[in-house]
Design an enzyme around this catalytic site. Structure first.
Site, PDB file in Angstrom:
ATOM      1  N   THR A 133     -14.607   4.994  -0.303  1.00  0.00           N
ATOM      2  CA  THR A 133     -14.017   4.874   1.162  1.00  0.00           C
ATOM      3  C   THR A 133     -13.971   6.199   1.640  1.00  0.00           C
ATOM      4  OG1 THR A 133     -11.440   4.877   1.919  1.00  0.00           O
ATOM      5  CG2 THR A 133     -11.788   5.814  -0.445  1.00  0.00           C
ATOM      6  N   ASP A 134     -13.715   6.016   3.113  1.00  0.00           N
ATOM      7  CA  ASP A 134     -13.887   7.399   3.954  1.00  0.00           C
ATOM      8  C   ASP A 134     -12.723   8.345   3.646  1.00  0.00           C
ATOM      9  OD1 ASP A 134     -11.895   5.440   4.863  1.00  0.00           O
ATOM     10  OD2 ASP A 134     -12.696   5.781   7.109  1.00  0.00           O
ATOM     11  N   TYR A 159      -4.199   7.565  -4.075  1.00  0.00           N
ATOM     12  CA  TYR A 159      -5.293   6.655  -3.849  1.00  0.00           C
ATOM     13  C   TYR A 159      -6.713   7.293  -3.617  1.00  0.00           C
ATOM     14  CZ  TYR A 159      -8.503   3.287  -1.642  1.00  0.00           C
ATOM     15  OH  TYR A 159      -9.727   2.679  -1.397  1.00  0.00           O
TER      16      TYR A 159
HETATM   17  P1  NAD Z   1      -8.210  -5.326  -3.208  1.00  0.00           P
HETATM   18  O1  NAD Z   1      -7.246  -4.875  -3.836  1.00  0.00           O
HETATM   19  O2  NAD Z   1      -8.239  -6.423  -2.413  1.00  0.00           O
HETATM   20  O3  NAD Z   1      -9.048  -5.930  -4.739  1.00  0.00           O
HETATM   21  C1  NAD Z   1      -9.273  -5.124  -5.874  1.00  0.00           C
HETATM   22  C2  NAD Z   1      -9.709  -6.108  -6.787  1.00  0.00           C
HETATM   23  O4  NAD Z   1      -9.855  -5.559  -8.028  1.00  0.00           O
HETATM   24  C3  NAD Z   1      -8.741  -7.198  -7.220  1.00  0.00           C
HETATM   25  O5  NAD Z   1      -9.379  -8.669  -7.255  1.00  0.00           O
HETATM   26  C4  NAD Z   1      -8.179  -6.763  -8.533  1.00  0.00           C
HETATM   27  O6  NAD Z   1      -7.705  -7.785  -9.343  1.00  0.00           O
HETATM   28  C5  NAD Z   1      -9.161  -6.310  -9.146  1.00  0.00           C
HETATM   29  N1  NAD Z   1      -8.951  -5.179 -10.132  1.00  0.00           N
HETATM   30  C6  NAD Z   1      -7.904  -4.247 -10.118  1.00  0.00           C
HETATM   31  N2  NAD Z   1      -7.903  -3.405 -11.415  1.00  0.00           N
HETATM   32  C7  NAD Z   1      -8.792  -4.002 -12.137  1.00  0.00           C
HETATM   33  C8  NAD Z   1      -9.206  -3.455 -13.193  1.00  0.00           C
HETATM   34  N3  NAD Z   1      -8.389  -2.717 -14.146  1.00  0.00           N
HETATM   35  N4  NAD Z   1     -10.322  -4.304 -13.952  1.00  0.00           N
HETATM   36  C9  NAD Z   1     -10.860  -5.688 -13.174  1.00  0.00           C
HETATM   37  N5  NAD Z   1     -10.458  -5.797 -11.854  1.00  0.00           N
HETATM   38  C10 NAD Z   1      -9.372  -4.993 -11.448  1.00  0.00           C
HETATM   39  O7  NAD Z   1      -9.396  -4.311  -2.724  1.00  0.00           O
HETATM   40  P2  NAD Z   1     -10.281  -4.283  -1.621  1.00  0.00           P
HETATM   41  O8  NAD Z   1      -9.711  -4.077  -0.174  1.00  0.00           O
HETATM   42  O9  NAD Z   1     -10.916  -5.330  -1.696  1.00  0.00           O
HETATM   43  O10 NAD Z   1     -11.181  -2.938  -2.071  1.00  0.00           O
HETATM   44  C11 NAD Z   1     -12.320  -3.269  -2.762  1.00  0.00           C
HETATM   45  C12 NAD Z   1     -12.925  -1.856  -2.976  1.00  0.00           C
HETATM   46  O11 NAD Z   1     -13.360  -1.471  -1.650  1.00  0.00           O
HETATM   47  C13 NAD Z   1     -12.093  -0.787  -3.651  1.00  0.00           C
HETATM   48  O12 NAD Z   1     -12.932  -0.003  -4.590  1.00  0.00           O
HETATM   49  C14 NAD Z   1     -11.416   0.237  -2.231  1.00  0.00           C
HETATM   50  O13 NAD Z   1     -11.258   1.368  -2.487  1.00  0.00           O
HETATM   51  C15 NAD Z   1     -12.841  -0.118  -1.428  1.00  0.00           C
HETATM   52  N6  NAD Z   1     -12.554  -0.050  -0.028  1.00  0.00           N
HETATM   53  C16 NAD Z   1     -11.813  -0.661   0.386  1.00  0.00           C
HETATM   54  C17 NAD Z   1     -11.725  -0.734   1.879  1.00  0.00           C
HETATM   55  C18 NAD Z   1     -10.630  -1.587   2.614  1.00  0.00           C
HETATM   56  O14 NAD Z   1     -10.757  -1.413   3.940  1.00  0.00           O
HETATM   57  N7  NAD Z   1     -10.021  -2.490   2.322  1.00  0.00           N
HETATM   58  C19 NAD Z   1     -12.569   0.225   2.903  1.00  0.00           C
HETATM   59  C20 NAD Z   1     -13.206   1.072   2.014  1.00  0.00           C
HETATM   60  C21 NAD Z   1     -13.349   1.101   0.736  1.00  0.00           C
HETATM   61  O1  DAU Z   2     -10.223   3.703   5.350  1.00  0.00           O
HETATM   62  C1  DAU Z   2     -10.528   2.948   4.315  1.00  0.00           C
HETATM   63  C2  DAU Z   2      -9.203   2.672   3.554  1.00  0.00           C
HETATM   64  O2  DAU Z   2      -8.282   1.691   4.423  1.00  0.00           O
HETATM   65  C3  DAU Z   2      -9.236   1.789   2.211  1.00  0.00           C
HETATM   66  O3  DAU Z   2      -9.756   2.662   1.217  1.00  0.00           O
HETATM   67  C4  DAU Z   2      -8.007   1.491   1.686  1.00  0.00           C
HETATM   68  O4  DAU Z   2      -8.085   0.740   0.477  1.00  0.00           O
HETATM   69  C5  DAU Z   2      -7.397   0.486   2.658  1.00  0.00           C
HETATM   70  O5  DAU Z   2      -5.938   0.024   2.137  1.00  0.00           O
HETATM   71  C6  DAU Z   2      -7.279   1.161   4.040  1.00  0.00           C
HETATM   72  O6  DAU Z   2      -6.439   2.176   3.980  1.00  0.00           O
HETATM   73  P1  DAU Z   2      -5.186   2.234   5.096  1.00  0.00           P
HETATM   74  O7  DAU Z   2      -4.020   3.067   4.477  1.00  0.00           O
HETATM   75  O8  DAU Z   2      -5.799   3.036   6.327  1.00  0.00           O
HETATM   76  O9  DAU Z   2      -4.737   0.938   5.356  1.00  0.00           O
HETATM   77  P2  DAU Z   2      -3.595   0.089   5.615  1.00  0.00           P
HETATM   78  O10 DAU Z   2      -3.814  -1.230   6.264  1.00  0.00           O
HETATM   79  O11 DAU Z   2      -2.531   0.384   4.492  1.00  0.00           O
HETATM   80  O12 DAU Z   2      -2.953   0.788   7.043  1.00  0.00           O
HETATM   81  C7  DAU Z   2      -3.682   1.183   8.135  1.00  0.00           C
HETATM   82  C8  DAU Z   2      -2.891   1.862   9.019  1.00  0.00           C
HETATM   83  O13 DAU Z   2      -1.764   1.503   9.669  1.00  0.00           O
HETATM   84  C9  DAU Z   2      -2.470   3.178   8.392  1.00  0.00           C
HETATM   85  O14 DAU Z   2      -2.375   4.298   9.506  1.00  0.00           O
HETATM   86  C10 DAU Z   2      -1.161   3.044   8.073  1.00  0.00           C
HETATM   87  C11 DAU Z   2      -0.390   2.109   9.257  1.00  0.00           C
HETATM   88  N1  DAU Z   2       0.326   0.978   8.749  1.00  0.00           N
HETATM   89  C12 DAU Z   2       0.138   0.168   7.826  1.00  0.00           C
HETATM   90  C13 DAU Z   2       1.075  -0.822   7.255  1.00  0.00           C
HETATM   91  C14 DAU Z   2       0.867  -1.427   6.176  1.00  0.00           C
HETATM   92  C15 DAU Z   2       1.535   0.746   9.486  1.00  0.00           C
HETATM   93  O15 DAU Z   2       1.721   1.359  10.697  1.00  0.00           O
HETATM   94  N2  DAU Z   2       2.436  -0.102   9.229  1.00  0.00           N
HETATM   95  C16 DAU Z   2       2.200  -0.895   8.080  1.00  0.00           C
HETATM   96  O16 DAU Z   2       2.960  -1.810   7.883  1.00  0.00           O
END
Ligand code: NAD
Ligand code: DAU
Length: 367
Positions: A133-134, A159
């Site tokens: 992640t960033d 995190y």
């Molecule tokens: P998510 O929380 O939706 O999914 C995580 C998955 O991992 C789930 O299916 C969960 O069951 C599985 N998991 C958790 N713990 C586990 C374990 N111990 N063993 C096996 N499986 C396990 O997450 P996401 O948003 O899809 O993110 C996926 C990856 O991408 C993460 O590594 C996250 O850090 C990274 N990432 C996410 C974002 C974003 O915006 N969501 C951005 C950049 C990077």
């Molecule tokens: O930047 C990449 C990351 O983006 C990933 O690594 C994480 O897994 C992913 O969850 C996400 O993190 P953020 O904290 O940026 O995402 P989130 O959707 O939780 O929140 C986005 C922005 O919105 C953040 O500034 C917090 C704000 N927020 C979030 C929620 C859930 C609100 O203002 N209200 C809310 O209810």
């Protein structure tokens, strides 16, 4: 043909990646390993369940024996590592699970591939791709240049600290043992199968139910949004053509303040619901069903502790070296995402039960 082990493939990005990969590389084997925590859902993989190239295994990435067995049995040569605890707010209330899965889980996977790929030499070529992640780079001021691959790490939440630790472990296994690794650090994703605790899906669900839209702090925090399919394509480019040992930043060139993003989503939802009378009876509490605007639901709430102000990604390296380009604009992406949630109410109703509800209720009481 590559034989993939996709950890966390039942989560948001992992499931989108599995769909993407089986569509774009139909001859490849894809084995998903997922513990099915609250964030993982087999419903996310329903449409590929009958594909003979696909196999699902429920299990923990910390279970080294299980992982080693899968690497041997399936002759896995490519591991794409998504599995993680991913929600920043949860890491603030309970950091332990983040250290366990993100740090120790990644360490456990690295040890498994070191033993099987480097020790037993089960395959001629291998690749360990780590999805990060960033957030590991910390927070930017309004005029700072975006994060590049050489920006110093400065994680601020449990995190991001756990993801930073996992990035360092991956780097060390490349440099120390010669493991063929690549790492991607991506900005905020959105799209189908996004769990409704994260900003965009939470706002969609709340708009449809006429519930308040909680904006942390002043709503001026900035994120760089990338449609999830573009992220999957970026990972494909790295896995297929990226240079071993390298790190690639992936971003959407779509910086937006939270409040503006939510207002844009409200406008899209108003337009869509007004134009479709059948939605008025399905979602009677939605403001547009009553001739009102969703923006009236915005409610400023207590800020997230240690809330990073701004993220922005310099993705020139992956653009230049691998030809990556985001293809979906934020306006298109929000419309597509809204359409997906409107068409998949069963999915979001079913994932929003039990433990999730208990947790979210506690969150709202805290404010
Ligand atoms: P998510 O929380 O939706 O999914 C995580 C998955 O991992 C789930 O299916 C969960 O069951 C599985 N998991 C958790 N713990 C586990 C374990 N111990 N063993 C096996 N499986 C396990 O997450 P996401 O948003 O899809 O993110 C996926 C990856 O991408 C993460 O590594 C996250 O850090 C990274 N990432 C996410 C974002 C974003 O915006 N969501 C951005 C950049 C990077
Ligand atoms: O930047 C990449 C990351 O983006 C990933 O690594 C994480 O897994 C992913 O969850 C996400 O993190 P953020 O904290 O940026 O995402 P989130 O959707 O939780 O929140 C986005 C922005 O919105 C953040 O500034 C917090 C704000 N927020 C979030 C929620 C859930 C609100 O203002 N209200 C809310 O209810």
């Amino acid at each position: 043909m590559p034989r993939l082990l996709v950890t966390g493939g039942a989560g948001f990005i992992g499931a989108n990646f599995v769909h993407y990969w089986l569509r774009e590389h139909a001859a490849d084997r894809v084995v998903v390993l997922d513990a099915l925590t609250y964030a993982g859902n087999l419903g996310n993989l329903k449409t590929v369940a009958g594909n003979p190239q696909y196999r699902f295994v429920r299990g923990d990435i910390c279970d080294r024996e299980l992982v080693e067995g899968l690497l041997r049995e399936e002759s896995i040569d490519t591991l794409v590592h998504f599995a993680a605890e991913s929600h920043v707010d949860r890491s603030i209330t309970g950091p332990g699970a983040f250290v366990q899965t993100n740090v120790l889980g990644t360490y456990s996977l690295l040890e498994a591939v070191r033993k099987v790929w480097l020790g037993e030499r089960t395959v001629a070529r291998h690749r360990f791709h780590h999805v990060s992640t960033d957030e590991v780079y910390g927070s930017l001021g309004p005029d700072d240049p975006p994060f590049s691959e050489t920006t110093a790490y400065a994680p601020n939440s449990p995190y991001s600290a756990s993801k930073a630790a996992s990035d360092h472990l991956v780097r060390a296994y490349h440099h120390t043992y010669g493991l063929s690794t690549t790492t991607s650090n991506c900005s905020n994703n959105y799209g189908p199968y996004h769990f409704p605790e994260k900003l965009i899906p939470l706002m969609i669900v709340n708009i449809l139910h006429g519930r308040s839209l909680p904006i942390y702090g002043d709503g001026g925090n900035v994120r760089d949004w990338l449609y999830v399919e573009d992220h999957c394509r970026g990972i494909d480019l790295i896995v297929s053509n990226g240079k071993v040992g390298e790190v690639y930043n992936i971003g959407g060139r779509a910086e937006c303040e939270n409040l503006k993003l939510v207002q844009l989503l409200c406008e899209h939802a108003d337009d869509e619901v007004r134009a479709r009378p059948e939605l008025h009876s399905r979602f009677p509490a939605c403001p547009a069903s009553r001739g009102e605007s969703a923006a009236s639901l915005v409610k400023f709430v207590t800020d997230r502790p240690g809330h990073d102000r701004r993220y922005a990604i310099d993705s020139r390296k992956i653009e230049r070296d691998l030809g990556f380009k985001p293809t979906v604009s934020i306006a298109q992406g929000l419309r597509r995402t809204l359409a997906w949630y409107l068409g998949n109410e069963d999915w979001w109703q079913s994932v929003m039960d039990g433990r999730y509800q208990d947790w979210i209720t506690t969150q709202y009481q805290r404010r």
